[in-house]
Design an enzyme around this catalytic site. Structure first.
Site, PDB file in Angstrom:
ATOM      1  N   GLU A  37      43.721  37.659  51.860  1.00 47.58           N
ATOM      2  CA  GLU A  37      45.087  37.900  51.021  1.00 47.58           C
ATOM      3  C   GLU A  37      45.935  38.638  51.500  1.00 47.58           C
ATOM      4  OE1 GLU A  37      46.724  37.875  46.489  1.00 47.58           O
ATOM      5  OE2 GLU A  37      44.637  38.205  46.834  1.00 47.58           O
ATOM      6  N   GLU A 353      42.005  32.044  39.122  1.00 47.06           N
ATOM      7  CA  GLU A 353      41.982  32.774  37.986  1.00 47.06           C
ATOM      8  C   GLU A 353      42.851  32.522  36.995  1.00 47.06           C
ATOM      9  OE1 GLU A 353      42.461  36.968  38.754  1.00 47.06           O
ATOM     10  OE2 GLU A 353      40.641  37.281  39.974  1.00 47.06           O
TER      11      GLU A 353
END
Length: 804
Positions: A37, A353
């Site tokens: 990321e 998430e």
């Protein structure tokens, strides 16, 4: 794994029996991978080898309030402005206008160059007016006194064109600068400087040393681009894969959710190419058509219904771009970039998430239906929310079963103790239901205690590799001076790369993977000693980071009994912050700019059943108020945080070895500045209840399984003909082991790799304090060091093992 245990202090020999003759249980061939990321400057200024910062003049206050289009550029002579009329491309609307002068770029904390090495310089330019039609590009020392190398670019024309040259540096300088000089007026855009020495020698590619350290992990997959980065800060900030391919100047740049800038130079093509270069499967994650629920101002929002058909088509186009033939519409774009052969995409994550709202369920279902209809060959990975328990986690599992998802993504940032307590949590997963991807996990430290605990947790994953399909530690990379998240797997600056103890654990697991889990029986394994429960508990008052508050009326008492005031605050211990009596029996925390402040009263409470009450108000700052209690030994306590995480949440935690784990779900409740709150915590054995202004907020039973301090797994690597045994000894004592490979010749030899790391030995921004050691013991008797992770390889039946 089955077996019996013994107290850790016992000197009895531990026997590990592996049934090598058993057919075993097939496990995932893709178990251990990595997660990339763009966090901590992992891409621009990191893995992406570009040396010029803000090369397209697209930085803005959306990235950071103080940033602007000329950030990282300095005018040395002449005039330098920014214009937007007739740009190079609409996706790249800003460009620099240099008039009769010199401009300098500082790079990312400087531009590192090495003597004798060559660098590709490239830029787009347009001559507006002037008698000179050339640019002089120089690599110079920071003070401009020394020219390390230079090149001439031109002749320049009156329309946008790209110009390129090669510059060879005459010296090594970790802190150089790039300058451009012209006479007349020149428009500049996409000013670039790349080392020739990139990973696999790809022009405009990846930083060789960083990419090599990732490749050395031999990851089975690479997840990209997030993480929170995938669903972004608001709908306009979602990561749209199709805007990150094609020519660099045609890619839409945007602000990074971690508060800097994304050039998109490391986009989807570069990502898929890197996966292919290192032999890893790509696992891209696309937004589920909703933005992050933590988006400032908006919270979670779904794309408008009228935009959903186009978005679904965009997701389907990703599969065609990755796997379609070169003559398909999107496959042709891949081929035009230099890769006519399909990449072979197998996995696709949808969402990250995300809170399991009706909006999320609707948007996800539409995307999933389309993928199932048009690309049933793709394994879709769903999401379980941000935690390992609670409402979203339970809803996520139910939704995954409802949708018949093959894999769901769980995230577990936990303490070392939690990892050891939960090595058996995978044993009960329904083998007929969705498989598990542990997409982000780690134990909050880069020390030996965390690394060896992670080794044990990965052993648990491997033992259950028939249902744990994928796992990736997170985050992967962190640059010195630019970290938004700690800990990380690999640290670096412009010239150094520092793998951590945690990295060594990941590599020892990944390069010693198997395809079949074998039955293991352990007899006489060390057990954790019973936790010492003090007769008296410590309590404390605290504030969050950069927060000031007042406390008064502090009392304790037995449940159902009369509360008793605690000693004067002069008898408390100020661990951090500035604490001052208020003159009326209360106390103030007045320090600002701190990471947090704590005022402790050791052994304040008699017994394990009591009430702890206080009146508190926040007077200023960014966070909230914290009450600590149930402190029995140093580094271990419970805490109730009100207005934490930027004054957005209230929740209850247990702290072990200084590392917190959530005991309750995080409630979206803040604290008001200047308002008094009546707070009360009731402790009754393992039950904890928290009240705010008389209203019950939390009611939790802190019941935990015993930690598995000695974890073992065994697998067969059929292709190599090896049996591999992994052992994590997290205890402070050496353990004498007798290893029996039933079904193999007696007394085989082993290739052994051992990592031994002291619990508090740290490994950030410098060489790790320990590294794996290889040797070749003979015979079945082994001594395992304390705080160690050991991998044994043997050719079952032949007595030969190969080190990895």
């Amino acid at each position: 794994m089955s077996g019996s245990g013994r107290p850790v202090e016992s000197a009895i020999e531990t026997v590990i029996e592996v049934d090598t003759a058993s057919p075993g249980t097939p496990i995932s061939p893709d178990l251990f991978g990595v997660f990339f990321e763009d966090l901590n400057y992992a891409a621009d200024g990191g893995l992406y080898a570009e040396l010029v910062q803000n090369r397209s003049f697209e930085y803005s206050p959306a990235d950071r309030p103080e940033w602007h289009a000329l950030r990282a550029w300095e005018r040395l002579a002449g005039s330098l402005t920014v214009a937007t009329d007739d740009p190079l491309h609409p996706a790249n609307p800003h460009y620099a206008v240099l008039r009769d002068g010199t401009v300098r770029n500082e790079g990312f904390d400087g531009i590192p160059v090495r003597a004798g090495e060559s660098y590709d310089i490239g830029l787009f330019a347009r001559l507006a007016d002037g008698i000179a039609d050339r640019l002089i590009a120089r690599i110079e020392s920071r003070d401009g006194e020394h020219v390390h190398g230079e090149a001439e670019l031109g002749p320049l024309g009156g329309s946008w064109q790209r110009y390129a040259a090669v510059v060879t540096s005459q010296v090594t300088d970790p802190d150089a600068r790039l300058t451009l000089t012209t006479a007349g007026t020149v428009h500049l855009d996409l000013v670039s400087l790349f080392p020739k020495d990139t990973f696999r020698g790809r022009p405009g590619g990846l930083r060789a040393d960083l990419a090599r350290v990732i490749a050395d992990l031999k990851p089975k997959f690479v997840r990209f681009p997030g993480g929170c980065l995938a669903h972004g800060q608001g709908l306009g900030n979602m990561y749209r894969w199709s805007e990150t391919i094609g020519q660099l100047h045609e890619r839409r740049q945007q602000s990074n959710i971690w508060h800097y800038h994304q050039s998109m130079g490391l986009g989807y093509f570069e990502y898929f190419q890197f996966c292919e270069d290192i032999g890893a499967k790509p696992l891209p994650v696309v937004p589920a058509a909703v933005c992050c629920q933590n988006s400032e101002v908006t919270g979670q929002l779904g794309l408008p219904n009228e935009e959903m058909p186009a978005y679904i088509a965009e997701v389907l186009a990703l599969v065609e771009w990755a796997n379609g033939p070169a003559d398909s519409p999107w496959g042709a774009r891949r081929a035009a970039a230099g890769h006519p052969e399909p990449f072979g995409l197998q996995y696709l994550g949808v969402g990250n998430e995300d809170t399991l709202t009706d909006t999320f369920r609707d948007r996800f279902s539409r995307i999933h239906d389309a993928l199932r209809e048009h690309h049933p060959e793709i394994t879709v990975v769903g999401t379980l929310g941000p935690a390992t328990f609670g409402e979203d986690w339970e809803k996520g599992w139910a939704f995954a079963r409802e949708r018949d998802l093959p894999v769901v993504d769980e995230h577990a940032y936990k303490s070392p103790r939690w990892l050891l307590e939960n090595t058996r949590r995978f044993d009960g997963i329904d083998r007929e239901g969705p498989h598990l991807y542990i997409g982000e996990y780690g134990s909050w430290r880069n020390n030996g205690r965390s690394a060896i605990a992670e080794a044990a947790y990965m052993i648990a994953m491997e033992r259950n590799g028939d249902v744990v399909r994928l796992a990736s530690y997170a985050p992967l990379l962190a640059k010195r001076g630019h970290t938004q998240w700690l800990p990380d797997l690999i640290y670096f600056d412009n010239t150094n790369v520092w793998p951590t103890l945690n990295y060594h654990v990941q590599r020892m697991h990944s390069v010693n993977a198997g395809d079949t889990a074998l039955p293991v029986t352990v007899t006489g394994a060390p057990r954790a000693p019973s936790a010492a429960e003090g007769l008296r508990h410590t309590v404390h008052l605290a504030t969050g980071a950069d927060t000031r508050a007042e406390f008064t009326g502090v009392t304790v008492g037995t449940l159902g009994g009369e509360p008793a005031p605690l000693p004067e605050f002069v008898n408390w211990h100020a661990e951090s912050g500035t604490w001052e009596p208020d003159g009326g029996g209360g106390v103030r925390q007045t320090a600002s700019g701190t990471e947090g402040a704590r005022l402790l009263l050791p052994e304040a409470v008699d017994g394990r059943s009591y009430a702890f009450s206080v009146r508190a108000r926040k007077t200023a700052g960014a966070e909230g108020i914290v009450l600590g209690f149930a402190g029995t030994v140093p580094g271990t306590w419970c805490q109730w945080t009100l207005g934490g995480w930027g004054n957005r949440s209230t929740w209850l935690q247990r702290v072990d070895d200084g590392v917190p784990d959530d005991l309750s779900e995080r409630l979206a409740e803040s604290v008001e500045t200047g308002r008094w709150y009546d707070l009360r915590v009731e402790v009754d054995g393992r039950r904890i209840r928290c009240f705010r202004d008389g209203v019950l907020v939390h009611d939790v039973e802190d019941v935990r399984p015993d930690p598995e301090v000695f974890a073992v797994s065994a697998v067969r690597d059929t292709a190599a003909g090896d049996v591999i045994v992994k052992i994590a000894n997290t205890t402070p004592e050496a353990v004498a082991v007798r290893l029996r490979l039933n079904g193999a010749d007696d007394g085989p030899g082993f290739a052994r790799t051992t990592l031994t790391a002291a619990p508090d030995a740290d490994s950030r921004f410098g060489p790790a304090p320990a590294a794996p050691v290889e040797d070749r013991p003979t015979g079945p008797h082994l001594d395992l060091p304390p705080h160690s992770f050991t991998v044994l390889r043997t050719r079952a039946g032949s007595g030969r093992g190969r080190p990895r």
